[in-house]
Scaffold this motif. Sequence first.
Motif, PDB file in Angstrom:
ATOM      1  N   MET A   1       0.761  -0.930  -0.247  1.00  0.00           N
ATOM      2  CA  MET A   1      -0.044  -0.064   0.142  1.00  0.00           C
ATOM      3  C   MET A   1       0.745   1.108   0.190  1.00  0.00           C
ATOM      4  O   MET A   1       1.854   1.118   0.514  1.00  0.00           O
ATOM      5  CB  MET A   1      -0.872   0.129   1.377  1.00  0.00           C
ATOM      6  CG  MET A   1      -1.995   0.949   1.385  1.00  0.00           C
ATOM      7  SD  MET A   1      -3.207   0.894   2.388  1.00  0.00           S
ATOM      8  CE  MET A   1      -2.345   1.421   4.044  1.00  0.00           C
ATOM      9  N   ARG A   2       0.629   2.276  -0.629  1.00  0.00           N
ATOM     10  CA  ARG A   2       1.239   3.595  -0.812  1.00  0.00           C
ATOM     11  C   ARG A   2       0.448   4.610  -0.303  1.00  0.00           C
ATOM     12  O   ARG A   2      -0.649   4.487  -0.422  1.00  0.00           O
ATOM     13  CB  ARG A   2       1.472   4.009  -2.127  1.00  0.00           C
ATOM     14  CG  ARG A   2       2.235   2.744  -3.239  1.00  0.00           C
ATOM     15  CD  ARG A   2       3.474   2.873  -2.750  1.00  0.00           C
ATOM     16  NE  ARG A   2       4.403   3.881  -3.383  1.00  0.00           N
ATOM     17  CZ  ARG A   2       5.622   3.706  -3.002  1.00  0.00           C
ATOM     18  NH1 ARG A   2       6.370   2.984  -2.263  1.00  0.00           N
ATOM     19  NH2 ARG A   2       6.420   4.883  -3.425  1.00  0.00           N
ATOM     20  N   ILE A   3       1.070   5.532   0.485  1.00  0.00           N
ATOM     21  CA  ILE A   3       0.620   6.657   1.258  1.00  0.00           C
ATOM     22  C   ILE A   3       1.028   8.047   0.792  1.00  0.00           C
ATOM     23  O   ILE A   3       2.353   7.860   0.635  1.00  0.00           O
ATOM     24  CB  ILE A   3       0.342   6.488   2.651  1.00  0.00           C
ATOM     25  CG1 ILE A   3      -0.289   5.262   3.224  1.00  0.00           C
ATOM     26  CG2 ILE A   3      -0.069   7.795   3.267  1.00  0.00           C
ATOM     27  CD1 ILE A   3      -0.269   5.042   4.821  1.00  0.00           C
ATOM     28  N   THR A   4       0.632   8.911   0.139  1.00  0.00           N
ATOM     29  CA  THR A   4       1.138  10.127  -0.275  1.00  0.00           C
ATOM     30  C   THR A   4       0.895  11.041   1.017  1.00  0.00           C
ATOM     31  O   THR A   4      -0.119  11.892   1.088  1.00  0.00           O
ATOM     32  CB  THR A   4       0.256  10.505  -1.402  1.00  0.00           C
ATOM     33  OG1 THR A   4       0.271   9.556  -2.468  1.00  0.00           O
ATOM     34  CG2 THR A   4       1.077  12.045  -1.953  1.00  0.00           C
TER      35      THR A   4
ATOM     36  N   CYS B   1       5.945  14.782   2.303  1.00  0.00           N
ATOM     37  CA  CYS B   1       7.078  14.013   1.577  1.00  0.00           C
ATOM     38  C   CYS B   1       6.663  13.520   0.400  1.00  0.00           C
ATOM     39  O   CYS B   1       7.588  13.117  -0.343  1.00  0.00           O
ATOM     40  CB  CYS B   1       7.509  13.061   2.590  1.00  0.00           C
ATOM     41  SG  CYS B   1       7.878  13.255   4.127  1.00  0.00           S
ATOM     42  N   GLY B   2       5.584  13.533   0.034  1.00  0.00           N
ATOM     43  CA  GLY B   2       4.932  12.850  -1.299  1.00  0.00           C
ATOM     44  C   GLY B   2       4.785  11.217  -1.132  1.00  0.00           C
ATOM     45  O   GLY B   2       4.302  10.685  -0.134  1.00  0.00           O
ATOM     46  N   ASP B   3       4.829  10.713  -2.161  1.00  0.00           N
ATOM     47  CA  ASP B   3       4.309   9.074  -2.342  1.00  0.00           C
ATOM     48  C   ASP B   3       5.459   8.385  -1.403  1.00  0.00           C
ATOM     49  O   ASP B   3       6.761   8.226  -1.808  1.00  0.00           O
ATOM     50  CB  ASP B   3       4.147   8.695  -3.757  1.00  0.00           C
ATOM     51  CG  ASP B   3       3.567   7.499  -3.895  1.00  0.00           C
ATOM     52  OD1 ASP B   3       2.627   7.081  -3.266  1.00  0.00           O
ATOM     53  OD2 ASP B   3       4.109   6.710  -4.628  1.00  0.00           O
ATOM     54  N   ARG B   4       4.792   7.690  -0.666  1.00  0.00           N
ATOM     55  CA  ARG B   4       5.793   6.576   0.356  1.00  0.00           C
ATOM     56  C   ARG B   4       5.028   5.228   0.409  1.00  0.00           C
ATOM     57  O   ARG B   4       3.910   5.213   0.455  1.00  0.00           O
ATOM     58  CB  ARG B   4       5.802   7.293   1.610  1.00  0.00           C
ATOM     59  CG  ARG B   4       6.780   8.661   1.744  1.00  0.00           C
ATOM     60  CD  ARG B   4       8.079   8.308   1.119  1.00  0.00           C
ATOM     61  NE  ARG B   4       9.054   9.611   1.465  1.00  0.00           N
ATOM     62  CZ  ARG B   4       9.235  10.331   0.349  1.00  0.00           C
ATOM     63  NH1 ARG B   4       8.867  10.202  -0.769  1.00  0.00           N
ATOM     64  NH2 ARG B   4      10.037  11.493   0.844  1.00  0.00           N
ATOM     65  N   ASP B   5       5.999   4.300   0.800  1.00  0.00           N
ATOM     66  CA  ASP B   5       5.412   2.991   1.123  1.00  0.00           C
ATOM     67  C   ASP B   5       4.788   2.956   2.447  1.00  0.00           C
ATOM     68  O   ASP B   5       5.433   3.676   3.391  1.00  0.00           O
ATOM     69  CB  ASP B   5       6.697   1.946   0.999  1.00  0.00           C
ATOM     70  CG  ASP B   5       6.297   0.504   1.369  1.00  0.00           C
ATOM     71  OD1 ASP B   5       6.103   0.383   2.345  1.00  0.00           O
ATOM     72  OD2 ASP B   5       6.172  -0.107   0.283  1.00  0.00           O
TER      73      ASP B   5
ATOM     74  N   THR C   1     -10.527  -2.863   0.019  1.00  0.00           N
ATOM     75  CA  THR C   1      -9.546  -2.829  -0.740  1.00  0.00           C
ATOM     76  C   THR C   1      -7.872  -2.051  -0.440  1.00  0.00           C
ATOM     77  O   THR C   1      -7.206  -2.341  -1.311  1.00  0.00           O
ATOM     78  CB  THR C   1     -10.226  -1.884  -2.059  1.00  0.00           C
ATOM     79  OG1 THR C   1     -10.338  -0.642  -1.657  1.00  0.00           O
ATOM     80  CG2 THR C   1     -11.503  -2.505  -2.152  1.00  0.00           C
ATOM     81  N   HIS C   2      -8.086  -1.599   0.629  1.00  0.00           N
ATOM     82  CA  HIS C   2      -6.929  -0.812   0.896  1.00  0.00           C
ATOM     83  C   HIS C   2      -6.546   0.453   0.107  1.00  0.00           C
ATOM     84  O   HIS C   2      -5.436   0.824   0.100  1.00  0.00           O
ATOM     85  CB  HIS C   2      -5.569  -1.843   1.233  1.00  0.00           C
ATOM     86  CG  HIS C   2      -5.849  -2.680   2.034  1.00  0.00           C
ATOM     87  ND1 HIS C   2      -5.819  -2.382   3.582  1.00  0.00           N
ATOM     88  CD2 HIS C   2      -5.838  -4.025   1.988  1.00  0.00           C
ATOM     89  CE1 HIS C   2      -5.758  -3.684   4.037  1.00  0.00           C
ATOM     90  NE2 HIS C   2      -6.179  -4.687   3.081  1.00  0.00           N
ATOM     91  N   GLU C   3      -7.505   0.771  -0.658  1.00  0.00           N
ATOM     92  CA  GLU C   3      -7.355   2.037  -1.524  1.00  0.00           C
ATOM     93  C   GLU C   3      -7.374   3.198  -0.646  1.00  0.00           C
ATOM     94  O   GLU C   3      -8.251   3.487   0.269  1.00  0.00           O
ATOM     95  CB  GLU C   3      -8.365   2.146  -2.366  1.00  0.00           C
ATOM     96  CG  GLU C   3      -8.412   3.451  -3.408  1.00  0.00           C
ATOM     97  CD  GLU C   3      -9.692   3.624  -4.132  1.00  0.00           C
ATOM     98  OE1 GLU C   3      -9.627   4.304  -5.109  1.00  0.00           O
ATOM     99  OE2 GLU C   3     -10.761   2.858  -3.838  1.00  0.00           O
ATOM    100  N   VAL C   4      -6.384   3.867  -0.603  1.00  0.00           N
ATOM    101  CA  VAL C   4      -6.171   5.287  -0.078  1.00  0.00           C
ATOM    102  C   VAL C   4      -6.818   6.341  -0.728  1.00  0.00           C
ATOM    103  O   VAL C   4      -6.715   6.689  -1.991  1.00  0.00           O
ATOM    104  CB  VAL C   4      -4.631   5.708   0.320  1.00  0.00           C
ATOM    105  CG1 VAL C   4      -4.721   6.976   0.766  1.00  0.00           C
ATOM    106  CG2 VAL C   4      -3.978   4.595   0.937  1.00  0.00           C
TER     107      VAL C   4
END
Length: 92
Positions: free
Chosen positions: A1-4, A8-12, A73-76
């Motif tokens: 899953m990625r979190i923006t 800091c921007g897009d991160r794991d 779905t873990h969609e952010v």
Amino acid sequence: MRITCPLCGDRDSREFSIRGHETYLDRPAPDAGEAAWDDYLHLRDNPAGETAELWYHGAGCAAWLRVRRNTVTHEVLKVDLVRDVTGGDHAD
């Protein structure tokens, strides 16, 4: 899953720690009584679907984030700084 992260921007997601549902910020009054504090500390909803959670960016900027995501779905869906949605960083 990625979190923006807003800073800091897009991160794991492994850079972050989940701290619970955003209602965690709604603490009972100090004199609310044992039952209210017991509920606050120990009873948690575990919703399936869209929810808002508190995440801490410990391996990055150390910001507290409100992450809206789908727990199925873990969609952010959206990420905000807690200080921007509450008027202050209450989660320190």
